[in-house]
Design a protein around this motif. Structure first.
Motif, short mmCIF file in Angstrom:
data_model
loop_
_atom_site.label_atom_id
_atom_site.label_comp_id
_atom_site.label_asym_id
_atom_site.label_seq_id
_atom_site.Cartn_x
_atom_site.Cartn_y
_atom_site.Cartn_z
N ALA A 110 2.52 -0.81 -0.54
CA ALA A 110 3.36 0.45 -0.59
C ALA A 110 2.64 1.22 -1.68
CB ALA A 110 4.71 0.17 -1.02
N VAL A 111 2.25 0.85 -2.83
CA VAL A 111 1.70 1.42 -3.87
C VAL A 111 0.47 2.15 -3.46
CG1 VAL A 111 0.55 1.09 -6.07
CG2 VAL A 111 2.83 0.42 -5.89
N PHE A 112 -0.59 0.96 -2.80
CA PHE A 112 -1.82 1.69 -2.47
C PHE A 112 -1.64 2.71 -1.32
CE2 PHE A 112 -4.94 1.45 0.89
CZ PHE A 112 -6.38 1.40 0.05
N THR A 113 -0.57 2.69 -0.23
CA THR A 113 -0.21 3.60 0.66
C THR A 113 0.08 5.13 -0.13
OG1 THR A 113 0.40 2.25 2.26
CG2 THR A 113 1.00 4.47 2.78
N LEU A 151 -2.57 -5.12 -12.35
CA LEU A 151 -3.06 -5.03 -10.97
C LEU A 151 -2.71 -3.84 -10.47
CD1 LEU A 151 -2.44 -8.81 -10.02
CD2 LEU A 151 -4.59 -8.00 -10.91
N ILE A 152 -1.31 -3.19 -10.64
CA ILE A 152 -0.98 -2.05 -9.90
C ILE A 152 -1.79 -0.95 -10.24
CG2 ILE A 152 0.75 -0.38 -9.78
CD1 ILE A 152 2.91 -2.75 -9.68
N LEU A 179 -5.07 -1.25 -8.45
CA LEU A 179 -5.04 -0.76 -7.14
C LEU A 179 -4.51 0.75 -6.97
CD1 LEU A 179 -2.53 -3.51 -5.65
CD2 LEU A 179 -4.84 -3.26 -4.98
N LEU A 180 -4.14 1.26 -7.87
CA LEU A 180 -3.84 2.69 -7.98
C LEU A 180 -5.27 3.43 -7.87
CD1 LEU A 180 -1.90 5.37 -8.09
CD2 LEU A 180 -1.93 4.85 -10.64
N LEU A 181 -6.24 2.90 -8.71
CA LEU A 181 -7.39 3.34 -9.16
C LEU A 181 -8.25 3.28 -7.75
CD1 LEU A 181 -9.20 4.21 -11.43
CD2 LEU A 181 -10.00 1.99 -11.55
N ALA A 182 -8.17 2.24 -7.16
CA ALA A 182 -8.99 2.11 -5.87
C ALA A 182 -8.50 2.77 -4.76
CB ALA A 182 -9.07 0.54 -5.36
#
Length: 510
Positions: A140-143, A15-16, A19-22
């Motif tokens: 936080a990962v997304f940011t 999932l991370i 999300l990193l990809l998106a």
């Protein structure tokens, strides 16, 4: 049957990565676009590379949410990831701007599944006492990934080929796809459920029409008569969008299995979090998008330095995103959101008071203050929407939460962009300080302040006048953003004392 700790970690890793990809995709392409235009041509279509991605990803979010509830999160996540990766390959293979735009559209259709379904799977995977912590971590990962995007894009374009910006998605997306495909085991409800396809077509058409009108209305038109927001295509698209939306709402009251159950919005938590998310996204994405323009156009920093202006805001946001996840198991959503919005309102008020004398140190402090308020908002709103419904409605609730934020951001960028253009034009028409009346039209384009060569060629009195006009216009934009934050604060008060609790009939997907 609950997952083992090892299986949970594998799924979370997948999932991370997704999300990193998106998140990185939203910023990495920006740095590569000047090189892409130089090689493929089609400068007039520059904005459509971004607009088509935004349009297709936003319009597809609610449909993915419903399909995830009916056919399973895993199935729809894999379909979305496959479409995203296929679009990425086609983007890299494009030999013309038209092909690139079509490929970005395919990419966007897939992207509409990645974030909403990832957060839905996360909510299925963890009990309420752990859910908030992981929601904060994911945010936080997304940011941070969004922050790294421009740097990664610049490196790839400089040392490789622009197509590598899109091929980069493969070594991230394929492992994410495999981890989810082989680790996530779920079952859907035993009852037979159907999808309201006519409603889906009507709703998607309405959203596409409205978003297309916003894109066309916000484009520069060189002052042509009947252009911009009052042009026939924009008015026609907005009218069609409103009519289709009304038709969709009527249809949803008649069908047995609506695409978006309107009864959802009778729940105070769903309604208030949706309104709050819409308003705060309009402020954030609408106003904050212009901070680098201020630093470059008014203060006079280089484009590379302006590109890093938002770094303090993003880092501060990542800190409070993580902190919010730990506080959600102890405090009500409203108790988290109120201080967050107060910090944001203070930050936006300070932004609205910036002048050409404002120093970079002052801007950094203001952005840190704004970021500390911003970081906790989206994790709290997303978790609130999920916790308000049972398992079989969680996909719809999560996707609608994401959809409201995306629509809010799109409208915010368009409306505040129009405000910026109007205030700039009125400032010049009112004399523009040292600008002669017969030269107002010549200096009406703010791009003069962003182009280093054009800026250097301007007479000093003209440059100072343009800086003042542009500064005044941006002050109005930030003030409008502050109003949106205050309205979001008022909407959040409606959430009551709801906390992160699990519905009594919550089912597990494993």
């Amino acid at each position: 049957m609950p997952y083992s700790l090892f299986k949970q970690r594998i799924i979370v890793t997948g999932l991370i990565l997704g999300l990193l990809l998106a998140s990185i995709e939203q910023t990495v392409v920006t740095t590569a676009m000047p090189t892409i235009v130089k090689e493929l041509g089609g400068l007039s279509d520059y904005s459509w590379v971004f607009s088509i991605y935004m349009l297709t990803s936003t319009a597809s979010m609610p449909l993915y949410g419903k399909l995830a509830d009916v056919y399973g999160r895993k199935t729809m996540y894999i379909i979305g990831m496959l479409l995203f990766l296929a679009g990425s390959v086609l983007c890299g293979l494009s030999t013309g701007m038209t092909g690139l735009i079509v490929s970005r559209g395919i990419q966007g259709i897939g992207a509409g599944a990645l974030m909403p379904i990832a957060f839905t799977i996360m909510a299925d995977l963890f009990p309420p006492e752990q859910r908030g912590k992981f929601m904060g971590t994911f945010s936080a990962v997304f940011t941070l990934a969004s922050l790294l995007g421009p740097t990664v894009g610049g490196i790839l374009v400089q040392y490789a080929h622009w197509s590598s910006v899109f091929y980069l998605n493969l070594p991230i997306g394929i492992p994410a796809l495999l981890l989810i495909a082989f680790s996530l085991k779920e079952r859907t409800g035993s009852e037979q459920r159907h999808v309201d396809w006519f409603g889906a077509i009507t709703f998607t058409s309405a959203i596409v029409a409205v978003l297309l009108a916003l894109v066309l209305g916000g484009e520069p038109h060189a002052g042509a008569a009947g252009s911009g927001w009052l042009s026939a295509p924009v008015i026609g698209l907005l009218s069609a969008g409103v009519l289709l939306l009304c038709l969709f709402l009527w249809m949803e009251t008649k069908v047995k299995e609506p695409l978006i159950p309107l009864a959802l919005f009778r729940h105070r938590l769903i309604a208030s979090s949706s309104i709050t998310g819409f308003l705060i996204s309009a402020a954030m994405f609408g106003a904050i998008a212009y901070i680098p323009l201020y630093v470059q156009g008014v203060i006079g920093f280089s484009p590379s330095a302006a590109g890093y202006t938002l770094t303090p805001l993003m880092l501060a946001s990542a800190i409070t995103s993580t902190l919010c996840g730990r506080l959600m198991s102890k405090l009500s959503y409203r108790s988290i959101l109120i201080p967050s919005f107060l910090l944001m309102a203070a930050g936006f008020c300070l932004l609205s008071r910036m002048t050409i004398e404002t120093t970079m140190t002052q801007i950094v402090i203001t952005l840190i203050l704004t970021g500390l308020g911003m970081g906790a908002v989206f994790p709290a709103l997303g978790t609130a929407a999920q916790s308000a419904v049972e398992w079989n409605m969680r996909g719809v609730a999560t996707s609608m939460s994401q959809f409201c934020r995306s629509i809010g951001g799109t409208i915010g960028v368009s409306v505040l962009g129009a405000l910026l253009a109007a205030r700039t034009a009125s400032g010049l028409l009112q004399g523009g300080r040292s600008i002669p009346a017969d030269q107002v039209q010549q200096y009406a384009n703010p791009q003069l302040l962003l182009d280093a060569g054009a800026r250097a060629a301007l007479p000093q009195p003209i440059l100072e006048s343009l800086q003042l006009v542009f500064s005044d216009a941006l002050q109005a934009v930030f003030a409008a953003g502050a109003v949106c934050v205050v309205l979001a604060l008022a909407a959040s008060l409606w959430m009551g004392n709801h906390r992160l609790v699990q519905p009594s009939s919550d089912k597990k997907s494993a």
